[in-house]
Design an enzyme around this catalytic site. Structure first.
Site, PDB file in Angstrom:
ATOM      1  N   HIS A 132       0.843  -1.194   0.000  1.00 41.67           N
ATOM      2  CA  HIS A 132       0.000   0.000   0.000  1.00 41.67           C
ATOM      3  C   HIS A 132       0.879   1.245   0.000  1.00 41.67           C
ATOM      4  CE1 HIS A 132      -2.155  -3.315   1.785  1.00 41.67           C
ATOM      5  NE2 HIS A 132      -3.281  -2.757   1.423  1.00 41.67           N
ATOM      6  N   LYS A 159      -1.641  -7.980  -4.440  1.00 43.46           N
ATOM      7  CA  LYS A 159      -2.498  -6.803  -4.232  1.00 43.46           C
ATOM      8  C   LYS A 159      -1.626  -5.547  -4.163  1.00 43.46           C
ATOM      9  CE  LYS A 159      -4.815  -6.491  -0.391  1.00 43.46           C
ATOM     10  NZ  LYS A 159      -5.875  -6.552   0.632  1.00 43.46           N
TER      11      LYS A 159
HETATM   12  O1  LIG Z   1      -5.578  -3.934   1.160  1.00 46.43           O
HETATM   13  C1  LIG Z   1      -6.745  -3.640   1.259  1.00 46.43           C
HETATM   14  C2  LIG Z   1      -7.449  -2.773   0.284  1.00 46.43           C
HETATM   15  C3  LIG Z   1      -7.953  -1.528   0.965  1.00 46.43           C
HETATM   16  O2  LIG Z   1      -6.833  -0.758   1.395  1.00 46.43           O
HETATM   17  C4  LIG Z   1      -8.749  -0.698  -0.021  1.00 46.43           C
HETATM   18  O3  LIG Z   1      -8.211   0.338  -0.475  1.00 46.43           O
HETATM   19  O4  LIG Z   1      -9.908  -1.074  -0.304  1.00 46.43           O
HETATM   20  C5  LIG Z   1      -8.786  -1.889   2.173  1.00 46.43           C
HETATM   21  C6  LIG Z   1      -8.015  -2.771   3.157  1.00 46.43           C
HETATM   22  O5  LIG Z   1      -8.825  -3.147   4.248  1.00 46.43           O
HETATM   23  C7  LIG Z   1      -7.520  -4.004   2.469  1.00 46.43           C
HETATM   24  O6  LIG Z   1      -6.708  -4.773   3.375  1.00 46.43           O
END
Ligand SMILES: O=C1C[C@@](O)(C(=O)O)C[C@@H](O)[C@@H]1O
EC number: 4.2.1.10
Length: 239
Positions: A132, A159
């Site tokens: 992220h 992801k």
């Molecule tokens: O990694 C993700 C995606 C996310 O960050 C989103 O942007 O929807 C929401 C988080 O809870 C999840 O673990």
């Protein structure tokens, strides 16, 4: 359960964020109420505050028909968990084989990622490797290198969540998603966080993203839609 990601229709996920058993009961009642819109449950373990009842809550969550992703989101990637206790916090659930997929953060030290991955695989989980960027959507070459480095560790699912500062950022992430999924078989989940990233949550599946996150009560990240609204939009433009 070996859950199949990336099977065509974009699947929806909601994040469960209970602090305690009372929250868990309330959220699972909402899951049942909205279950036609929910394909996957993500349990955000970083919100949990009562270790003594963790396994009780776990059995309530896995009683639902949806597959469960275990996610311990650290402070580095926008969550609440201390990275120093990552393996210790995951161990009791992984050892009890609670859930189906485990989210492991790319930003952690390699040794920690490998230890959690080994424990997960030994207990039959699929490994979802996540990253992220809470501030930006890097340039295209950086994004390509990021995905390539993550893919080289052979996770079951990838992801990549970035933060869009413009519509162009979202367009670039979706183009990257299309390029990657045309050249690789590993399922990929991408989303651009923020209000600029909304298109990635609705149309990301057209570019190859396997899952889109909506919210049950409160967003777990910027730009998410209510889960029933998200499901309606995905169903409308995918049929
Ligand atoms: O990694 C993700 C995606 C996310 O960050 C989103 O942007 O929807 C929401 C988080 O809870 C999840 O673990």
């Amino acid at each position: 359960m070996s859950f199949q990601f990336g099977t065509g229709q974009t699947q929806t996920a909601v994040s469960l964020m209970p602090h305690n058993l009372d929250d868990c009961v309330r959220e699972m009642a909402l899951v049942e109420q909205k279950q036609a819109a929910i394909d996957i449950l993500e349990w955000r373990l970083d919100y949990w505050q009562t270790p003594a009842t963790l396994l009780t809550a776990a059995h309530q969550i896995v009683a639902a028909p949806q597959p469960v992703i275990l996610t311990l989101r650290t402070t580095h990637d926008g969550g609440l968990a201390d990275p120093a206790v990552y393996l210790d916090r995951y161990t009791p659930l992984l050892s009890a084989q609670i859930g189906d997929v485990v989210d492991i953060e790319w930003s952690l030290p390699e040794a920690v990622r490998k230890a959690v991955s080994a424990l997960a695989r030994a207990n039959g989980y699929q490994v979802l490797l996540s990253h992220h960027d809470l501030k930006k959507t890097p340039d295209n070459l950086t994004l390509q290198k990021q995905l390539a480095a993550m893919h080289a560790t052979h996770p079951d699912i990838l992801k990549l969540a970035t933060t869009a500062q413009s519509n162009d950022d979202t367009t670039r992430l979706m183009a990257l998603t299309q390029s990657f999924t045309h050249n690789h078989t590993t399922p990929l989940i991408t989303m651009a966080m923020s209000e600029f990233g909304l298109a990635s949550r609705i149309f990301g599946g057209q570019f190859g993203s396997a899952v889109s996150f909506g919210y049950l009560e409160h967003p777990s990240a910027s730009g998410q839609l209510p889960i029933e609204q998200l499901k309606g939009l995905l169903t409308m433009h995918q049929n």
